[in-house]
Design an enzyme around this catalytic site. Structure first.
Site, PDB file in Angstrom:
ATOM      1  CG  ASP A  14      -1.867  -1.200   1.221  1.00  0.00           C
ATOM      2  OD1 ASP A  14      -2.300  -1.644   0.285  1.00  0.00           O
ATOM      3  OD2 ASP A  14      -1.920  -1.923   2.507  1.00  0.00           O
ATOM      4  CG  HIS A  42      -0.925  -1.996  -7.860  1.00  0.00           C
ATOM      5  ND1 HIS A  42      -0.100  -2.444  -8.891  1.00  0.00           N
ATOM      6  CD2 HIS A  42      -0.635  -2.593  -6.533  1.00  0.00           C
ATOM      7  CE1 HIS A  42       0.650  -3.329  -8.095  1.00  0.00           C
ATOM      8  NE2 HIS A  42       0.316  -3.340  -6.737  1.00  0.00           N
TER       9      HIS A  42
END
Length: 431
Positions: A14, A42
């Site tokens: 992340d 993503h």
């Protein structure tokens, strides 16, 4: 002469890899996923429009880029089809630009069923998987009973192999976990229904990448998850099931490691972790709430709330070692705006009172340490959308410089917002 660049996460995932891959693919001809599966999330924001990709490389939003899914990726055909449909609805051409290795292990419904049943059985010791079958699919690969994309192209042989592997998994589901069996015929029919479509996108990835390299094309390798989730080098057993580090590029794509020119590590200006596992710098206080709220820290794949904490330079040093990082991209600097002070973890105090600057080798060791912090002044000015160093407040500049000093690695790219334009490149990996 082309450049071959790796972009990977240095923390627990992340970190903002998708945005940076999208940004850098302006200079790339190929973007390659080499590990993980649709457990990745993503997030790309382009002109205010948000797109979340789980399986297809982030370069797909650039019309001139070919996107490759390498053999190290575990591929769920149904998830791939959904993602392709989503992109096509947005007017993004996919089929003529997406290429897949026949050697990708398949994720099938029984993998997801086992994943979910296993997490449930662990109770309060659950790892916090996404429940998407990633681990069980990699297990099948290593045990040499796994089915691969190429197996779909021989229906009779695929049916035989599927029957054998499902006998094993359905036995585990019903007899060990007390869960329902997965239907064989439905699984077979659904998988074979996608065979021709997948076959049209399959290529010899190793050969294609080698030819591209020889032709002087720029190639970008896109990592998923983060270094601290690596199956070998992460906070085991609270890790993913693949090699998220730079070494995974070669094994997950067939691209020779000596041809890699630059490894870019993506690092948040603070740290987050989603799911279970040790986290020495975790902040369960107002500052943590500030980071989580301002940083919109919710998983792109699961929607789970991420756990925020201060930047951990001890863990970062290990990530730099493992990946041979050339440079760092610092993301989410703007999230620190408004804090009176910012901290960097520069050591771990052990139970005997000694301080180490080396990470433990397993989760148990992380749980025993207390972070040792260096405190720097914060800043009240707004850094959101800033696109040059001279626009940053001096305290933010000092924070960046101190990180570089501690890590002995240059910060070559800085991100100050989610949009691809809210970034400034000090040194381009492709130049």
């Amino acid at each position: 002469m082309g450049k071959n660049v790796v972009v990977l996460g240095t923390q627990w995932g992340d970190e903002g890899k998708g945005k940076i891959v999208d940004l850098l693919t302006e200079q790339a001809k190929y973007v390659v996923r080499y590990q993980g599966g649709h457990n990745a999330g993503h997030t790309l924001v382009i002109d205010g429009v948000k797109t979340v990709l789980h399986l297809i490389p982030s370069g797909i939003l650039r019309d001139n880029v070919k996107c490759i899914i390498g053999n190290g990726v575990v591929l769920a055909p149904d998830a791939l089809m959904k993602e392709i449909s989503m992109l096509k609805e947005r007017g993004v051409p996919v089929e003529d630009r997406l290429l897949i290795s026949e050697a990708c292990p398949l994720i099938l419904p029984f993998h997801c069923a086992v994943d979910i049943a296993r997490e449930k059985a662990r109770g309060n010791k659950a790892i916090g998987t996404t429940g998407r079958g990633i681990g069980p699919a990699y297990e099948d690969k290593v045990s040499r009973r796994g089915l691969r994309v190429g197996d779909l192209f021989n229906a009779e042989l695929f049916a035989e192999k599927l029957k054998e592997v499902m006998k094993y998994h359905n036995f585990m589901l019903t007899e060990y976990y007390g869960a329902e069996a997965v239907d064989y015929q439905t699984t077979l029919d659904d998988a074979l229904a996608m065979a021709d479509y997948l076959k049209s996108m399959c290529v010899d990835v190793t050969e294609m990448l080698d030819q591209a390299r020889k032709a002087g094309e720029n190639i970008l390798f896109e990592g998923a998850q983060g270094t601290l989730l690596d199956i070998d080098h992460g906070t085991y057993p609270f890790v993913t099931s693949s090699n998220t580090t730079a070494g995974g590029v070669a094994t997950g794509s067939g691209f020779g490691p000596c041809h890699l020119d630059y490894v870019l590590g993506i690092m948040k200006a603070y740290t987050t972790r989603v799911g279970a596992g040790p986290f020495p710098t975790e902040l369960e206080c107002e500052i943590g709430d500030h980071l989580g709220t301002k940083g919109h820290e919710f998983g792109a794949t699961t929607g789970r709330k991420r756990r925020p904490g201060w930047l951990d330079a001890v863990a970062m040093k290990r990530a730099i070692q493992i990946n041979s990082l050339t440079g760092i991209c610092l993301t989410k600097l703007d999230v620190l705006d408004g804090l009176e002070e910012v901290k960097i973890c520069v050591g771990y105090q052990q139970p005997d009172g000694t301080v180490t600057t080396v990470t433990p080798l397993a989760a148990e060791g992380y749980e025993l340490v207390t972070p040792v912090y260096e405190t720097l002044p914060g800043w009240s000015e707004n850094t959101f959308g800033v696109t040059s160093m001279d626009q940053l407040p001096q305290a933010a500049v000092n924070y960046i410089k101190r990180i570089e000093e501690i890590l002995e690695t240059p910060i070559d790219i800085i991100s100050t917002g989610p949009d691809r334009n809210e970034t400034f490149i000090r040194v381009s990996p492709f130049n």
